[in-house]
Design a protein around this motif. Structure first.
Motif, mmCIF file in Angstrom:
data_model
loop_
_atom_site.group_PDB
_atom_site.id
_atom_site.type_symbol
_atom_site.label_atom_id
_atom_site.label_comp_id
_atom_site.label_asym_id
_atom_site.label_seq_id
_atom_site.Cartn_x
_atom_site.Cartn_y
_atom_site.Cartn_z
ATOM 1 N N GLU A 11 0.866 -1.186 0.000
ATOM 2 C CA GLU A 11 0.000 0.000 0.000
ATOM 3 C C GLU A 11 0.898 1.230 0.000
ATOM 4 O O GLU A 11 1.843 1.313 0.772
ATOM 5 N N ALA A 46 0.713 5.420 0.253
ATOM 6 C CA ALA A 46 -0.111 6.592 0.556
ATOM 7 C C ALA A 46 0.310 7.726 -0.379
ATOM 8 O O ALA A 46 1.376 8.303 -0.221
ATOM 9 N N TYR A 103 -6.462 2.004 -6.997
ATOM 10 C CA TYR A 103 -6.179 3.282 -6.342
ATOM 11 C C TYR A 103 -7.496 3.851 -5.824
ATOM 12 O O TYR A 103 -8.381 4.187 -6.609
ATOM 13 N N VAL A 123 -4.842 5.969 -1.712
ATOM 14 C CA VAL A 123 -3.971 4.845 -1.401
ATOM 15 C C VAL A 123 -3.893 3.913 -2.605
ATOM 16 O O VAL A 123 -4.916 3.426 -3.088
ATOM 17 N N SER A 125 -3.084 0.390 -3.854
ATOM 18 C CA SER A 125 -3.002 -0.960 -3.286
ATOM 19 C C SER A 125 -2.585 -1.931 -4.377
ATOM 20 O O SER A 125 -3.183 -1.959 -5.457
#
Length: 147
Positions: free
Chosen positions: A56, A58, A122, A126, A128
């Motif tokens: 993940e 950010a 997305y 975030v 992923s």
């Protein structure tokens, strides 16, 4: 000559040399110093479940089209290259901390990863990425009987 900011409101309880904490605080909490030490790449979380590896990232304020994800042998590369828009040029920022013009994050995947089964999404700032494990690498759980 170096200017050092002192905080006279704070008590130096138990300090061997009064004022020494203020010197270190002024160095490490100064915005000039912090801006240059701050990493300019998004933070990442890496986890593992029974049948997948999860990455993940950010990265708020981006669109899914901004990301480029590639696999080179066992290296997963995530990159972004953004062009500044004219509306940002009109703003007069006094501090800007969440602007990513470009970055690259690379992660070495383990041999147990299934390179053919990688999915990315997305949502809410975030990114992923789910990387499936090979069948032989999945965790085997069973109860062992005591004889």
């Amino acid at each position: 000559m170096t200017l050092v900011k002192f905080n006279s409101d704070r008590k130096n309880n138990g300090s061997f040399l009064p004022g020494i904490n203020d010197v270190f605080d002024s160095i490490f909490n100064d915005t000039f110093f912090n801006d240059r030490m701050a990493t300019r790449v998004p933070a990442a979380n890496i986890s593992e479940s029974e049948d997948h590896y999860h990455v993940e990232l950010a990265a708020p304020g981006l669109k899914k089209e901004d990301f480029k994800i590639s696999l080179d042998r066992n290296m997963l590369n995530i990159s972004v290259e953004q062009q500044h828009e004219n509306k940002d040029a009109q703003k007069n920022y006094s501090k800007r901390e969440f602007s990513y013009n470009s970055f690259v994050r690379s992660f070495t995947l383990p041999d147990s990863a299934n390179y053919e089964n990688i999915e990315a999404s997305y949502n809410d700032g975030v990114l992923s990425i789910d990387i499936a494990k090979r069948e032989e690498a999945k965790m085997v759980r069973r109860q062992i009987e005591i004889k």
